[in-house]
Design a protein around this motif. Structure first.
Motif, PDB file in Angstrom:
ATOM      1  N   ALA A 296       0.829  -1.208   0.000  1.00 37.44           N
ATOM      2  CA  ALA A 296       0.000   0.000   0.000  1.00 37.44           C
ATOM      3  C   ALA A 296       0.862   1.257   0.000  1.00 37.44           C
ATOM      4  O   ALA A 296       0.579   2.221  -0.727  1.00 37.44           O
ATOM      5  CB  ALA A 296      -0.937  -0.003   1.200  1.00 37.44           C
ATOM      6  N   ARG A 297       1.909   1.262   0.781  1.00 36.04           N
ATOM      7  CA  ARG A 297       2.804   2.436   0.822  1.00 36.04           C
ATOM      8  C   ARG A 297       3.503   2.644  -0.517  1.00 36.04           C
ATOM      9  O   ARG A 297       3.667   3.770  -0.979  1.00 36.04           O
ATOM     10  CB  ARG A 297       3.833   2.276   1.938  1.00 36.04           C
ATOM     11  CG  ARG A 297       3.259   2.532   3.300  1.00 36.04           C
ATOM     12  CD  ARG A 297       4.315   2.435   4.371  1.00 36.04           C
ATOM     13  NE  ARG A 297       3.752   2.766   5.669  1.00 36.04           N
ATOM     14  CZ  ARG A 297       4.347   2.530   6.806  1.00 36.04           C
ATOM     15  NH1 ARG A 297       5.538   1.971   6.838  1.00 36.04           N
ATOM     16  NH2 ARG A 297       3.770   2.853   7.949  1.00 36.04           N
ATOM     17  N   ASN A 298       3.930   1.549  -1.153  1.00 33.91           N
ATOM     18  CA  ASN A 298       4.600   1.658  -2.448  1.00 33.91           C
ATOM     19  C   ASN A 298       3.652   2.179  -3.522  1.00 33.91           C
ATOM     20  O   ASN A 298       4.060   2.942  -4.401  1.00 33.91           O
ATOM     21  CB  ASN A 298       5.197   0.316  -2.866  1.00 33.91           C
ATOM     22  CG  ASN A 298       6.407  -0.038  -2.038  1.00 33.91           C
ATOM     23  OD1 ASN A 298       7.072   0.827  -1.464  1.00 33.91           O
ATOM     24  ND2 ASN A 298       6.708  -1.321  -1.947  1.00 33.91           N
ATOM     25  N   LYS A 299       2.384   1.790  -3.456  1.00 36.24           N
ATOM     26  CA  LYS A 299       1.405   2.304  -4.423  1.00 36.24           C
ATOM     27  C   LYS A 299       1.220   3.797  -4.244  1.00 36.24           C
ATOM     28  O   LYS A 299       1.137   4.539  -5.221  1.00 36.24           O
ATOM     29  CB  LYS A 299       0.064   1.578  -4.264  1.00 36.24           C
ATOM     30  CG  LYS A 299       0.066   0.198  -4.839  1.00 36.24           C
ATOM     31  CD  LYS A 299      -1.299  -0.440  -4.690  1.00 36.24           C
ATOM     32  CE  LYS A 299      -1.290  -1.850  -5.238  1.00 36.24           C
ATOM     33  NZ  LYS A 299      -2.599  -2.499  -5.073  1.00 36.24           N
ATOM     34  N   VAL A 300       1.130   4.250  -2.983  1.00 35.15           N
ATOM     35  CA  VAL A 300       0.969   5.678  -2.713  1.00 35.15           C
ATOM     36  C   VAL A 300       2.196   6.440  -3.206  1.00 35.15           C
ATOM     37  O   VAL A 300       2.085   7.491  -3.838  1.00 35.15           O
ATOM     38  CB  VAL A 300       0.724   5.927  -1.205  1.00 35.15           C
ATOM     39  CG1 VAL A 300       0.822   7.401  -0.870  1.00 35.15           C
ATOM     40  CG2 VAL A 300      -0.639   5.381  -0.816  1.00 35.15           C
ATOM     41  N   ARG A 301       3.356   5.931  -2.957  1.00 35.95           N
ATOM     42  CA  ARG A 301       4.598   6.596  -3.400  1.00 35.95           C
ATOM     43  C   ARG A 301       4.679   6.649  -4.924  1.00 35.95           C
ATOM     44  O   ARG A 301       5.156   7.603  -5.490  1.00 35.95           O
ATOM     45  CB  ARG A 301       5.829   5.873  -2.849  1.00 35.95           C
ATOM     46  CG  ARG A 301       6.039   6.105  -1.392  1.00 35.95           C
ATOM     47  CD  ARG A 301       7.313   5.429  -0.920  1.00 35.95           C
ATOM     48  NE  ARG A 301       7.384   5.496   0.516  1.00 35.95           N
ATOM     49  CZ  ARG A 301       7.807   4.533   1.296  1.00 35.95           C
ATOM     50  NH1 ARG A 301       8.250   3.413   0.778  1.00 35.95           N
ATOM     51  NH2 ARG A 301       7.839   4.686   2.598  1.00 35.95           N
ATOM     52  N   GLY A 302       4.235   5.591  -5.561  1.00 35.95           N
ATOM     53  CA  GLY A 302       4.273   5.528  -7.013  1.00 35.95           C
ATOM     54  C   GLY A 302       3.329   6.505  -7.692  1.00 35.95           C
ATOM     55  O   GLY A 302       3.530   6.893  -8.817  1.00 35.95           O
ATOM     56  N   ARG A 303       2.321   6.972  -7.011  1.00 31.05           N
ATOM     57  CA  ARG A 303       1.334   7.889  -7.571  1.00 31.05           C
ATOM     58  C   ARG A 303       1.706   9.347  -7.388  1.00 31.05           C
ATOM     59  O   ARG A 303       1.110  10.221  -7.973  1.00 31.05           O
ATOM     60  CB  ARG A 303      -0.037   7.651  -6.936  1.00 31.05           C
ATOM     61  CG  ARG A 303      -0.640   6.341  -7.336  1.00 31.05           C
ATOM     62  CD  ARG A 303      -2.015   6.203  -6.746  1.00 31.05           C
ATOM     63  NE  ARG A 303      -2.541   4.888  -7.067  1.00 31.05           N
ATOM     64  CZ  ARG A 303      -3.484   4.298  -6.383  1.00 31.05           C
ATOM     65  NH1 ARG A 303      -4.026   4.884  -5.351  1.00 31.05           N
ATOM     66  NH2 ARG A 303      -3.921   3.108  -6.739  1.00 31.05           N
ATOM     67  N   ARG A 304       2.687   9.613  -6.562  1.00 30.95           N
ATOM     68  CA  ARG A 304       3.088  11.006  -6.307  1.00 30.95           C
ATOM     69  C   ARG A 304       3.805  11.581  -7.535  1.00 30.95           C
ATOM     70  O   ARG A 304       4.667  10.925  -8.123  1.00 30.95           O
ATOM     71  CB  ARG A 304       4.021  11.092  -5.109  1.00 30.95           C
ATOM     72  CG  ARG A 304       3.330  10.818  -3.809  1.00 30.95           C
ATOM     73  CD  ARG A 304       4.294  11.042  -2.669  1.00 30.95           C
ATOM     74  NE  ARG A 304       3.633  10.690  -1.428  1.00 30.95           N
ATOM     75  CZ  ARG A 304       4.270  10.400  -0.324  1.00 30.95           C
ATOM     76  NH1 ARG A 304       5.579  10.419  -0.275  1.00 30.95           N
ATOM     77  NH2 ARG A 304       3.610  10.097   0.786  1.00 30.95           N
ATOM     78  N   PRO A 305       3.469  12.801  -7.890  1.00 33.99           N
ATOM     79  CA  PRO A 305       4.188  13.435  -8.991  1.00 33.99           C
ATOM     80  C   PRO A 305       5.626  13.775  -8.583  1.00 33.99           C
ATOM     81  O   PRO A 305       5.884  14.076  -7.438  1.00 33.99           O
ATOM     82  CB  PRO A 305       3.391  14.708  -9.281  1.00 33.99           C
ATOM     83  CG  PRO A 305       2.542  14.939  -8.064  1.00 33.99           C
ATOM     84  CD  PRO A 305       2.414  13.640  -7.343  1.00 33.99           C
ATOM     85  N   MET A 306       6.492  13.734  -9.517  1.00 31.66           N
ATOM     86  CA  MET A 306       7.893  14.027  -9.218  1.00 31.66           C
ATOM     87  C   MET A 306       8.260  15.409  -9.612  1.00 31.66           C
ATOM     88  O   MET A 306       7.885  16.050 -10.431  1.00 31.66           O
ATOM     89  CB  MET A 306       8.802  13.040  -9.939  1.00 31.66           C
ATOM     90  CG  MET A 306       8.567  11.646  -9.471  1.00 31.66           C
ATOM     91  SD  MET A 306      10.180  10.921  -9.274  1.00 31.66           S
ATOM     92  CE  MET A 306       9.741   9.376  -8.586  1.00 31.66           C
TER      93      MET A 306
END
Length: 115
Positions: free
Chosen positions: A105-115
């Motif tokens: 779940a944490r990795n999915k949230v991190r993956g959705r953040r714009p860079m």
């Protein structure tokens, strides 16, 4: 003369008795309390191993572990395994499953953040 109130309190069940009661009724609170009382150190160790020292997260993990033990109680075979070992295996497996779900779940949230 009234009886001693301590005599009316339920006694802690053995681990095997508690598992067998949970196999019949997974909501048996007395059985769950007995498992916690008999194995709280090992349950806490499993939760700490997978979640660190965050007490809130660890306590939530212990509650989930107890629920998993309750759900899995029908699979316990007293002829093939010691009840303490079975409880510890269930606890560690559930804590590992929870850790993996949290990390996913944490990795999915991190993956959705714009860079």
């Amino acid at each position: 003369m009234p009886s001693d109130p301590m005599e009316t309190l339920p006694r802690t069940l053995s681990s095997e008795q508690a598992i067998l009661l949970l196999a019949r009724d997974p909501r048996d609170a007395c059985a769950l309390v007995s498992i916690y009382e008999n194995h709280h150190r090992k349950l806490r160790e499993s939760a700490t191993r997978w979640f660190g020292r965050d007490s809130e997260l660890r306590n939530k993990a212990i509650n989930s572990i107890l629920a998993a033990i309750s759900r899995q109680a029908p699979s316990y075979d007293p002829q093939s395994m010691d009840p303490g070992k079975w409880i510890h295996q269930c606890a560690d497996a559930e804590a590992r499953r929870l850790r993996e779900a949290l990390d996913t779940a944490r990795n999915k949230v991190r993956g959705r953040r714009p860079m």
